[in-house]
Design an enzyme around this catalytic site. Structure first.
Site, PDB file in Angstrom:
ATOM      1  CB  THR A  74      84.522  26.016  11.175  1.00  0.00           C
ATOM      2  OG1 THR A  74      83.889  26.236  10.251  1.00  0.00           O
ATOM      3  CG2 THR A  74      86.101  25.833  11.018  1.00  0.00           C
ATOM      4  CB  THR A 232      85.090  38.046  13.874  1.00  0.00           C
ATOM      5  OG1 THR A 232      86.268  37.988  12.974  1.00  0.00           O
ATOM      6  CG2 THR A 232      84.818  39.437  13.700  1.00  0.00           C
ATOM      7  CB  ALA A 233      88.825  34.155  16.065  1.00  0.00           C
ATOM      8  NE  ARG A 234      85.674  29.048  18.520  1.00  0.00           N
ATOM      9  CZ  ARG A 234      84.854  29.104  17.480  1.00  0.00           C
ATOM     10  NH1 ARG A 234      84.597  30.184  17.097  1.00  0.00           N
ATOM     11  NH2 ARG A 234      84.731  28.011  17.006  1.00  0.00           N
ATOM     12  CG  ASP A 258      80.678  38.352  16.644  1.00  0.00           C
ATOM     13  OD1 ASP A 258      79.683  39.037  16.569  1.00  0.00           O
ATOM     14  OD2 ASP A 258      80.782  37.262  15.789  1.00  0.00           O
ATOM     15  CD  GLU A 263      81.065  33.604  22.651  1.00  0.00           C
ATOM     16  OE1 GLU A 263      81.766  34.266  22.383  1.00  0.00           O
ATOM     17  OE2 GLU A 263      80.412  32.365  22.049  1.00  0.00           O
ATOM     18  CG  HIS A 285      79.700  33.896  18.771  1.00  0.00           C
ATOM     19  ND1 HIS A 285      80.695  33.170  19.546  1.00  0.00           N
ATOM     20  CD2 HIS A 285      80.062  33.786  17.114  1.00  0.00           C
ATOM     21  CE1 HIS A 285      81.141  32.380  18.704  1.00  0.00           C
ATOM     22  NE2 HIS A 285      81.141  32.573  17.414  1.00  0.00           N
ATOM     23  CB  ALA A 287      81.290  37.536  12.739  1.00  0.00           C
ATOM     24  CD1 TRP A 288      78.289  32.936  14.124  1.00  0.00           C
ATOM     25  CD2 TRP A 288      77.199  31.702  12.804  1.00  0.00           C
ATOM     26  NE1 TRP A 288      77.167  32.581  14.896  1.00  0.00           N
ATOM     27  CE2 TRP A 288      76.350  31.836  13.974  1.00  0.00           C
ATOM     28  CE3 TRP A 288      76.653  30.651  11.891  1.00  0.00           C
ATOM     29  CZ2 TRP A 288      75.371  31.139  14.162  1.00  0.00           C
ATOM     30  CZ3 TRP A 288      75.540  29.867  12.083  1.00  0.00           C
ATOM     31  CH2 TRP A 288      74.990  30.305  13.294  1.00  0.00           C
TER      32      TRP A 288
END
Length: 318
Positions: A74, A232-234, A258, A263, A285, A287-288
């Protein structure tokens, strides 16, 4: 014939099937691509598939045949959107694929922190239960979600899904107004009021100039109910050094992240230094990354490419 180059196939799990587009094409994929090799690997490509490889103006100007960048995510901050517009390169992204996986991961962190699951697990491993001389012990706080205040930062599809789960737990839902904004309507709780009333904060904002570093020490000191905070975003939405200070000083009851600033994080980064804390959880990272979400992502990615080639472009951001 179209030449399609997937720059970083390893950002999707190997067992996820990536179907090939239904038009004549040459398909080339790389496990991962350093930024300095992007121009070379995209030479003569008409379509690039990219998740996290930085594609800046200098690189894009060296790719006269490139017509489309299909982002396998996204977020598209890795691509110079202004340069793409100037050069006539279309960019499309993925939407709506994570409305189950990210909220479920967020609530996994919320539940684990509110009930001190990891802390109690570590105590059991160390033999604390065996030494308790009764059926249970109370080394760490245990709090219900029912009746608590859930502040959600980000009112998009993921934020709305988080709200639905929160309501099912009997939580009071508040969408925080955008920092520094007023008059956004009845959906929103003013920013300062949301910080002061939060028992749980769950962050689901995009990363952009208005949200970068939006939570730092000033905001932590406004959190009078000592909430847990989940991101859990950025990574660059929260000042990591300030988060570490807030956690150690008890300004917040716990944190589950997350994402990090950079990263993978450096071993001496602020969040890595918190891993010995019983009220801090860091996941890589993911969560997605449920199987279902990943399959939806790659299917939509190929749909975007096919739609572009039949002059019916979808999910265009540039």
């Amino acid at each position: 014939m179209q030449k399609i180059v997937f720059l970083d196939r390893d950002t999707v799990a190997p067992h996820i099937h990536v179907r090939r587009p239904k038009f004549d094409h040459e398909w080339i994929e790389y496990d991962r691509t350093p930024a300095e090799l992007a121009a070379e690997r995209l030479k003569d490509a008409t379509i690039a598939i990219n998740n996290k490889v930085p594609l800046r103006r200098e690189t894009l100007e060296a790719l006269p045949n490139l017509r489309l960048i299909a982002i396998a995510a996204t977020g598209y901050d890795c691509v110079d959107i202004a340069a793409c517009r100037d050069l006539g390169i279309a960019v499309c992204n993925i939407r709506g694929y994570a409305i189950n996986t990210v909220p479920e991961h967020a609530f996994s962190l919320i539940l684990a922190l509110r009930r001190s699951i990891l802390a109690y697990r570590e105590d059991v491993k160390r033999g604390e239960w065996n030494k308790a001389d009764q059926f249970c012990f109370f080394n760490h706080p245990i709090r219900d979600l029912a009746g608590s205040n859930l502040v959600i930062m980000g009112e998009g599809s993921i934020g709305q899904s988080v709200a639905a789960i929160g309501r099912a737990f009997g939580m009071n839902i508040m969408f925080a107004a955008h920092k520094g904004s007023t008059g956004l309507g009845p959906l929103y709780t003013p920013w300062d009021e949301a910080l002061a009333q939060a028992d749980v904060i769950s962050i689901h904002c995009p990363l952009m100039p208005s949200t970068e570093w939006m939570i730092g020490m000033a905001e932590f000191r406004q959190m009078s109910r000592h909430p847990i905070i989940v991101n859990t975003a950025r990574g660059r939405l929260v000042v990591e050094e300030d988060l570490a200070t807030a956690l150690r000083e008890g300004l917040i009851a716990g944190a589950g992240f997350d994402v990090t600033d950079g990263e993978p994080p450096a071993p001496d980064s602020p969040l890595m230094k918190l891993l010995d804390q019983p009220n801090f959880i860091l996941t890589p990272h993911i969560a997605w990354a449920s199987d279902e979400a990943q399959q939806t992502l790659v299917d939509q990615m190929i749909d975007n490419i096919e739609n572009f080639m039949r002059d019916a472009p979808s999910n265009i951001v540039a």
